[in-house]
Design an enzyme around this catalytic site. Structure first.
Site, PDB file in Angstrom:
ATOM      1  CG  HIS A 156      27.654  51.617  33.702  1.00 36.71           C
ATOM      2  ND1 HIS A 156      26.706  51.812  32.521  1.00 36.71           N
ATOM      3  CD2 HIS A 156      27.354  52.906  34.290  1.00 36.71           C
ATOM      4  CE1 HIS A 156      26.158  52.890  32.594  1.00 36.71           C
ATOM      5  NE2 HIS A 156      26.438  53.742  33.300  1.00 36.71           N
ATOM      6  CG  ASP A 180      24.573  45.578  25.019  1.00 41.80           C
ATOM      7  OD1 ASP A 180      24.344  44.594  25.823  1.00 41.80           O
ATOM      8  OD2 ASP A 180      24.360  46.865  25.104  1.00 41.80           O
ATOM      9  CG  HIS A 212      22.080  48.467  27.371  1.00 43.42           C
ATOM     10  ND1 HIS A 212      23.361  47.852  27.392  1.00 43.42           N
ATOM     11  CD2 HIS A 212      21.599  49.281  28.510  1.00 43.42           C
ATOM     12  CE1 HIS A 212      23.622  47.967  28.410  1.00 43.42           C
ATOM     13  NE2 HIS A 212      22.783  48.596  29.434  1.00 43.42           N
TER      14      HIS A 212
END
Length: 552
Positions: free
Chosen positions: A71, A192, A365
């Site tokens: 990404h 994350d 995510h």
């Protein structure tokens, strides 16, 4: 005492431009080189990169650059980073990510850069580091966490991840390897934080396919699906849904065509023979037999969908009754651009389906429970949440404390603030230079203070250009001044105001001649100050005033 140092240069306190520097024994491994897209006030700026001046100064100490996935917010800045470094370190990642990196570097004519794909589980020893990729699931194949092991311990950087038990490619995250790392001992987890504010577990990507097929089934005419060009699993599901309903597929947008080509060459996307048609052929097929897959899910100004919405696309013209499917959610900050695009689509007469209307998107995510699962699998000694704004970083920290991590061992950092760990403990060190550098066209620079301020002034109040002709001997005006204005919102009395400005120019030049001012630079400065004060007094606005003095 040897010290491990983790320095985030991007990705903390923001969504995007992720870049982390891990330093041990005076050697460096860089994890990710991401970018983000400009906000509305960054007028004329194309891309925003992390400030990597620290790496420029330490270029020869870099053992490697490791990219977690393909990404843009993790890979996109690579061409500019390599261009600025005099020494090119090797770049490692999975096969798809390296293929995307190679394509990106080819565009920048950096074809000699040392790129090497490595498989999850393969271990490399580079200087004082042992590097290992751990397979994770995300919204793009070949997503990996990075484990960096030194004599002091292991740092695990998760990259973007979710624990999808039924991924489209049938390859769930390597939970057993994460547990092994946890059993052996992880010194620091950099995890994350993107969805730390969303309770429960994220839905599986595989669940999106049936809902896409249902949306296509009820669409009376053409279907235009927009998603991230790099979301290869989503593209596969669109292709599968179109195939099930006997529709042809056309790929629109340069990055969409390029990424699908790379994905097909590596076996990540399978398209039945004869299914793909060129954008120029779309009008030749019955409306109910076509699906267009397009870039532009974030309302980007130059994207294919945005151009279609403004009737400005070279080959695809939208019609009343077309169905546009947004198979993505807006990145924070892009909501306005997306809403403007949707409104334009409604004006044309399109039917628009977003994630509010149907479950046609699954985040890449992990939600709260997946973040907790990662923490429990890895059982780190220290935690530094990354990849999120300050709110999400703080929420991630609270999740770590909830699963039993000592609050004193959780570090909520920010860009440029290094976390230093040695045998005696962990603490924040002295801040290093960090921030943003801007890409304007293809060049990078730092126009934050001057150029952006000028652009904001031009956008708000316009510009006056005044050309004055003076005698080289006396400095007096020898011809009527020319006054040009653009974007100045004054209006009705334009002719009268221009005459008054000419009179003010004459008065200013006469005063300068009386005072003996002859230098062009000084003349222009005095003229600027006098005119700026005069225009503000008349308009109560501050347009940019640009005086030009010509000597004859």
């Amino acid at each position: 005492m040897t010290q491990l140092r983790v320095l985030p240069l991007g990705g903390l306190g923001e969504i995007g431009k992720n870049m982390t520097v891990v330093e041990y024994d005076d050697r460096i491994v860089v994890v990710d080189t991401g970018l983000r897209f400009p906000t509305a006030e960054m007028l004329g700026i194309d891309l925003v990169l992390p400030d990597f001046a620290y790496l420029r100064e330490r270029a020869e100490d870099i053992e490697a650059i490791v990219i977690t996935h393909g990404h843009e917010d993790h890979l996109g800045a690579l061409p500019w980073v390599l261009r600025e470094l005099e020494y090119w370190p090797p770049v490692y990642s999975g096969r798809l990510t390296i293929a995307m990196a190679r394509s990106k570097l080819d565009e920048h004519r950096l074809r000699e850069a040392p790129l090497e794909d490595i498989s999850p589980g393969e271990r490399l020893t580079l200087g004082p580091f042992e590097i290992e990729l751990v397979h994770m699931t995300h919204s793009i194949p070949d997503s990996c966490a990075v484990a960096l092991t030194t004599e002091l311990g292991t740092v695990l950087l998760t990259g973007d991840y979710k624990f999808d038990q039924t991924p489209v490619d049938g390859l769930p995250a390597d939970v057993s390897r994460l547990a092994e790392l946890g059993r052996d001992g992880v010194l620091l987890l950099c995890g994350d934080s993107t969805n730390a504010d969303r309770p429960g577990f994220s839905p599986s990507e595989r669940g999106v396919g049936p809902h896409l097929q249902e949306a296509f089934m009820h669409a009376p005419g053409r279907v235009i699906v927009t998603s991230f060009a790099s979301n290869i699993h989503r593209v596969q599901q669109v292709v599968d849904a179109a195939a099930a309903l006997g529709r042809k597929v056309s790929l629109v947008g340069r990055s969409m065509r390029k990424n699908v080509g790379i994905g097909r060459s590596l076996g990540h996307i399978e398209v039945p023979d004869g299914m793909l048609i060129q954008p120029s052929e779309v009008e030749d097929w019955p409306a109910d037999k076509v699906v267009v897959i397009s870039t532009g899910s974030q309302g980007e100004p130059l994207s294919a969908l945005r151009r279609m919405a403004h009737n400005d696309h070279r080959t695809i013209k939208l019609h009343h009754g077309d169905t546009v499917v947004f198979a993505a959610t807006p990145i924070p900050g892009n909501e306005r651009a997306v809403n403007e695009t949707i409104d334009r689509l409604y004006h044309i007469g399109c039917n628009v389906i977003t994630t509010r209307d149907a479950p046609i998107h699954a985040s890449g995510h992990g939600y709260e429970e997946e973040i907790k699962l990662m923490l429990n699998l890895v059982r780190p000694q220290y935690v530094m949440p990354v990849h999120g704004d300050f709110k999400r970083i703080r929420l991630h920290a609270q999740l770590a404390e909830a699963v039993g991590v000592d609050p004193e061992s959780v570090f909520c950092g920010e860009n440029g603030l290094p976390l230093e760990i040695d045998a005696s403990g962990a603490r924040f060190g002295e801040p290093e230079q960090s921030g943003m550098i801007f890409v304007d066209g293809v060049d990078i620079g730092d126009p934050a203070d001057v150029a952006l301020r000028d652009r904001r002034m031009l956008s708000a109040d316009g510009i006056f250009i005044v050309v004055a002709t003076v005698s080289e001997q006396t400095g007096e005006s020898v011809a009527p001044p020319e006054v040009i204005f653009r974007g100045v919102p004054f209006i009705e009395q334009a002719g009268e105001l221009i005459e008054d400005i000419r009179d003010e120019v004459e008065r200013s030049l006469a005063r300068a001649a009386t005072d003996g001012v002859r230098e062009i630079d000084l003349l222009q400065q005095e003229l600027h100050d006098d005119l700026a004060a005069f225009v503000y007094d008349r308009l109560r606005r501050r347009p940019m005033v640009l005086p030009v003095v010509v000597e004859v």
